[in-house]
Design a protein around this motif. Sequence first.
Motif, PDB file in Angstrom:
ATOM      1  N   ALA A  55       0.828  -1.204   0.000  1.00  0.00           N
ATOM      2  CA  ALA A  55       0.000   0.000   0.000  1.00  0.00           C
ATOM      3  C   ALA A  55       0.868   1.262   0.000  1.00  0.00           C
ATOM      4  O   ALA A  55       0.509   2.280  -0.589  1.00  0.00           O
ATOM      5  CB  ALA A  55      -0.925   0.006   1.211  1.00  0.00           C
ATOM      6  N   GLU A  56       2.031   1.164   0.628  1.00  0.00           N
ATOM      7  CA  GLU A  56       2.925   2.324   0.691  1.00  0.00           C
ATOM      8  C   GLU A  56       3.805   2.440  -0.544  1.00  0.00           C
ATOM      9  O   GLU A  56       4.022   3.560  -1.043  1.00  0.00           O
ATOM     10  CB  GLU A  56       3.805   2.227   1.937  1.00  0.00           C
ATOM     11  CG  GLU A  56       4.722   3.421   2.128  1.00  0.00           C
ATOM     12  CD  GLU A  56       5.418   3.442   3.474  1.00  0.00           C
ATOM     13  OE1 GLU A  56       6.232   4.357   3.691  1.00  0.00           O
ATOM     14  OE2 GLU A  56       5.154   2.539   4.301  1.00  0.00           O
TER      15      GLU A  56
ATOM     16  N   PRO B  52       1.052   1.391  -4.474  1.00  0.00           N
ATOM     17  CA  PRO B  52      -0.341   1.679  -4.082  1.00  0.00           C
ATOM     18  C   PRO B  52      -1.401   1.211  -5.068  1.00  0.00           C
ATOM     19  O   PRO B  52      -2.557   1.055  -4.682  1.00  0.00           O
ATOM     20  CB  PRO B  52      -0.356   3.208  -3.939  1.00  0.00           C
ATOM     21  CG  PRO B  52       0.819   3.692  -4.725  1.00  0.00           C
ATOM     22  CD  PRO B  52       1.851   2.618  -4.612  1.00  0.00           C
TER      23      PRO B  52
ATOM     24  N   ASN C 115      -1.586  -1.688  -6.308  1.00  0.00           N
ATOM     25  CA  ASN C 115      -1.803  -3.115  -6.038  1.00  0.00           C
ATOM     26  C   ASN C 115      -1.811  -3.971  -7.303  1.00  0.00           C
ATOM     27  O   ASN C 115      -2.007  -5.178  -7.240  1.00  0.00           O
ATOM     28  CB  ASN C 115      -3.107  -3.359  -5.264  1.00  0.00           C
ATOM     29  CG  ASN C 115      -2.964  -2.979  -3.812  1.00  0.00           C
ATOM     30  OD1 ASN C 115      -1.863  -2.869  -3.305  1.00  0.00           O
ATOM     31  ND2 ASN C 115      -4.082  -2.778  -3.135  1.00  0.00           N
TER      32      ASN C 115
END
Length: 220
Positions: free
Chosen positions: A143-144, A147, A149
């Motif tokens: 997610a960091e 982001p 995905n």
Amino acid sequence: MDLYIGNKNYSSWSLRAWLMAAKSGVQFNEILLQLDTDSFYQQLKAISPTLKVPTLVDGDITVWDSLSICEYLNDTYLAGSAWPQDPKQKAKARSIASEMHSGFNAVRNALPMNIRASRYVELTDAVRKDIERIDAIWSAQMAEFAPSNAEGTWLFGQWSIADMMFAPVVMRFITYGVEVSQASRAYMQHVISCPEMQAWISAAKAETEIVAADEAGIDR
């Protein structure tokens, strides 16, 4: 530099050290010893005080334990670049690497690394708890640093020792068909797509030796 490792199909600790050495670009001799044999201990007797793999011998320096080998290579040959350079990220990377190194015993015991197999194991509550924590780590990092995905990356954007620690877990989850989040699946795909990992996986699948203790589960 000599790196003593065990069977590539089974030896999760060896994978960590070998992958670190391979990613580092250092020149080393790979010495593969057969696990669960008398010769394994005989060959290590004069080399490692623990009689375990991996063990690294670099001139007159001997380093045992996978995390220690990673740290030695990082300090000696990579000027510290195998950890994130930002202090906050470095602290986090070291924390999750150490968490993996010393914990997740339920996953280790129930789901031994067995790259060439495709198995089913009934998961206990303890194993599920470990899987949930690992999934949380991976998905938070994706997610960091990835982001969208849609396409995974290393846990801290660039490869680090933290990824070396988790590489065998990726292989375990593939073998036993462990369900994780989309973000974690993207991370797993990124890890196994790495050329060095592909080389290890190919070699593991070519092995024929059987270590009965690591043949968990039933075929899927």
